[in-house]
Design a protein around this motif. Structure first.
Motif, PDB file in Angstrom:
ATOM      1  N   ARG A 286      26.729 -73.157 -57.248  1.00 37.81           N
ATOM      2  CA  ARG A 286      26.630 -73.896 -55.992  1.00 37.81           C
ATOM      3  C   ARG A 286      25.563 -74.975 -56.110  1.00 37.81           C
ATOM      4  NH1 ARG A 286      29.869 -74.015 -51.669  1.00 37.81           N
ATOM      5  NH2 ARG A 286      28.074 -73.999 -50.286  1.00 37.81           N
ATOM      6  N   GLU A 287      25.830 -75.983 -56.909  1.00 39.64           N
ATOM      7  CA  GLU A 287      24.894 -77.089 -57.075  1.00 39.64           C
ATOM      8  C   GLU A 287      25.505 -78.342 -56.494  1.00 39.64           C
ATOM      9  OE1 GLU A 287      26.311 -78.054 -61.663  1.00 39.64           O
ATOM     10  OE2 GLU A 287      24.241 -77.522 -61.205  1.00 39.64           O
ATOM     11  N   LEU A 288      24.672 -79.335 -56.267  1.00 40.01           N
ATOM     12  CA  LEU A 288      25.132 -80.589 -55.683  1.00 40.01           C
ATOM     13  C   LEU A 288      26.035 -81.327 -56.659  1.00 40.01           C
ATOM     14  CD1 LEU A 288      21.843 -81.827 -53.995  1.00 40.01           C
ATOM     15  CD2 LEU A 288      23.813 -80.809 -52.862  1.00 40.01           C
ATOM     16  N   LEU A 289      27.058 -81.990 -56.099  1.00 42.29           N
ATOM     17  CA  LEU A 289      27.961 -82.768 -56.939  1.00 42.29           C
ATOM     18  C   LEU A 289      27.272 -84.016 -57.468  1.00 42.29           C
ATOM     19  CD1 LEU A 289      31.344 -82.559 -55.000  1.00 42.29           C
ATOM     20  CD2 LEU A 289      30.790 -81.512 -57.178  1.00 42.29           C
ATOM     21  N   HIS A 290      26.542 -84.707 -56.597  1.00 42.74           N
ATOM     22  CA  HIS A 290      25.882 -85.955 -56.973  1.00 42.74           C
ATOM     23  C   HIS A 290      24.386 -85.687 -57.047  1.00 42.74           C
ATOM     24  CE1 HIS A 290      29.708 -87.954 -56.179  1.00 42.74           C
ATOM     25  NE2 HIS A 290      29.738 -87.278 -55.049  1.00 42.74           N
TER      26      HIS A 290
END
Length: 220
Positions: free
Chosen positions: A130-134
């Motif tokens: 669950r990490e940021l896409l950008h």
């Protein structure tokens, strides 16, 4: 006014794009285990909610999904924001074999009739962080060895700078010395030429002979 609305929509889209997170692919009918954070007073713990997805709605950072489960014969539904930072992990337990996007008919069923048939030919699930896409690119910090090398290069350049400045002065001195030697050589050459050349003969003056002749005449 249209230009202002376009600018505002662009700003909002950029802010929402920065909040998107990586999520596994799932659709209505799939069984999920949602790990989300629950705050109770000053404590925070992780709670797991497992059930069947009955719908997904929205898009972008505003997308949500609703999970339904049976708890002691009572249907319980919960809606989660898909990109919420409070959701630690989403696990796909099983793939459902359904042909609808909204499974509202499960609300009127109880027991075995509320179950969804599973697909047996589904591929194995892959864990998704669950990490940021950008994610903004972090600035690369120089390592200790690289910092030492750079400092050594700077010191060497500083040490070479005075030498580089002193070299032009030596060249200037050499050039000035050659000019002085050339001037002295020219002067000596001119002096030698003057010595080798014969002195100019002074023109004979007839005025002194005249008195001698007059004196001879007087003696006779």
């Amino acid at each position: 006014m249209a230009g202002i609305y376009n600018v505002m929509s662009t700003v909002i889209d950029s802010l929402e794009r920065a909040q998107l997170r990586r999520v596994p692919s799932f659709d209505a009918g799939d069984r999920l285990r949602v790990h989300f954070q629950v705050i109770e007073g000053t404590r925070r713990r992780t709670q797991v909610f497992e059930g069947v997805v009955i719908k997904r709605q929205g898009h972008g950072a505003r997308e949500t999904f609703t999970v339904r489960k049976q708890s002691f014969g009572v249907g319980v539904e919960r809606t989660f924001p898909l990109h919420s930072p409070k959701i630690e992990r989403i696990e796909v337990a099983a793939r459902g074999d359904v042909r609808r996007a909204k499974l509202y008919y499960l609300r009127g069923r109880v027991g075995k009739r509320a179950r969804v048939r599973e697909r047996r030919s589904a591929a194995p699930e892959v864990a998704v962080e669950r990490e940021l896409l950008h994610v903004p690119a972090p600035e690369e910090e120089p390592q200790d060895g690289q910092a030492d090398i750079e400092s050594a290069d700077v010191e060497a350049a500083a040490a070479e700078a005075p030498e580089a400045r002193a070299e032009p002065t030596a060249d200037v001195q050499a050039e000035s010395g050659t000019e002085v030697e050339a001037e002295s050589g020219a002067e000596s050459a001119s002096a030698e030429e003057s010595e080798d050349s014969e002195p100019p003969t002074a023109p004979q003056d007839a005025s002194p002979a005249a008195p001698e002749a007059s004196a001879g005449e007087q003696q006779e």
